[in-house]
Design an enzyme around this catalytic site. Structure first.
Site: not given
Length: 309
Positions: A193, A222, A239
């Site tokens: 995370r 993000e 990601h």
């Protein structure tokens, strides 16, 4: 049996029809009228599952082909007796491969100089993904230290959830104090995370050489990521550690099998939904091979004096 399904879930068409009639719709556009007569829904994060969508419908089960469930009002489903399921760990193998490949690349580039058997890797969060990461780096010969206090206290913790309160809060777990305590200039990898790491503290730790190298796949804020951290990361990816064909196929399979069980079709299995890779035309390198090419050492050039005259 009517199923309403997000039309962007991969490898779904031709499989869901084994359960009943399937209607495919854009996930963000699924509306109450679309689900009124449905028996089950299979969705992604684009569909908000709550009272507004389901009130007055005949839906008995909701499956999401994703790990997270933030888009599902599970309390409402429980109060209505509507079953639900997610796909925890569906991309675990992909994330483990990402971590192993990142480490291999750092060895190849000389960032990591000691051999794998002399390296110690600390894994924070030993749930579905963390277990596979441990297995992957152990196969490389590394010693692994596992850290998962909630799991040690009571089985059921899963990897590194983002929590802001409680004894084991993970928000900014890697903060300035964390980096100040490091002694060996380790490689720091975040594929969990983004908010687990305090970006400003990580940037400062890299600048102060308390962190030897950073591999960042998950970022704070993000998609508005830190340009400062991006410039300093040895490996920076958007990601995508768990973004793979097998991970998507696994999520689809888990969602389908959850619906099958809920509807009393335990006999159905969906093990072969991932199609075989297409052969490259004219034996040309695959996209994966082309992407990996820069990682391969260049062939050694002959010394000038050894060239033929």
């Amino acid at each position: 049996m009517l199923l309403v399904i997000d039309d962007k879930i991969p490898f779904m068409r031709g499989q869901a029809e084994r359960l009943g009639r399937a209607v495919y719709l854009p996930g963000a556009e699924i509306a109450p009228a679309d689900v009124r007569e449905a028996d089950a829904l299979i969705v992604r994060t684009r569909t908000k599952i709550d009272k507004c969508l389901l009130d007055g419908s005949r839906v008995r089960f909701v499956a999401t082909a994703t790990i997270g469930t933030d888009h599902i009002d599970t309390a409402y489903l429980d109060s209505r007796g509507i079953g639900w399921a997610s796909a925890p760990g569906c991309n675990a193998g992909s994330v483990a491969q990402y971590v192993a490949c990142a480490l291999a690349g750092l060895w190849q580039e000389g960032v990591l100089t000691m051999p794998p058997e002399k390296c110690t890797v600390g894994v924070v969060g030993v749930g579905h993904v963390g277990k596979r990461v441990c297995e992957a780096v152990e196969r490389m010969g590394c010693r692994v230290l596992r850290y998962d206090p909630p799991r040690a206290q009571a089985e059921g913790a899963a990897d590194v959830p983002l929590t802001r309160a409680g004894r084991f809060a993970t928000f900014h777990m890697a903060d300035a104090a964390f980096f100040d305590a490091l002694k060996k200039k380790p490689v720091f990898i975040n594929a969990a995370r983004g908010e687990v790491a305090d970006t400003d503290a990580l940037v400062a730790a890299i600048d102060a050489e308390k962190v030897g190298a950073a591999v960042i796949d998950t970022w704070e804020h993000e998609p508005r990521i830190s340009p400062e951290l991006l410039r300093r990361a040895r490996i920076a990816t958007p990601h995508i550690a768990g973004y793979s064909a097998d991970g998507k196929a696994c999520g689809t399979r888990m969602a389908l099998e959850a619906v099958a069980r809920a509807l009393g079709r335990d006999d159905l299995r969906f093990d072969d939904i991932l199609p075989p890779p297409r052969k490259s035309k004219r034996n040309s390198p695959s996209p994966v091979a082309r992407a990996a090419a820069p990682l391969r050492p260049a062939p050694r050039q002959p010394r000038p004096e050894s060239l033929p005259r």
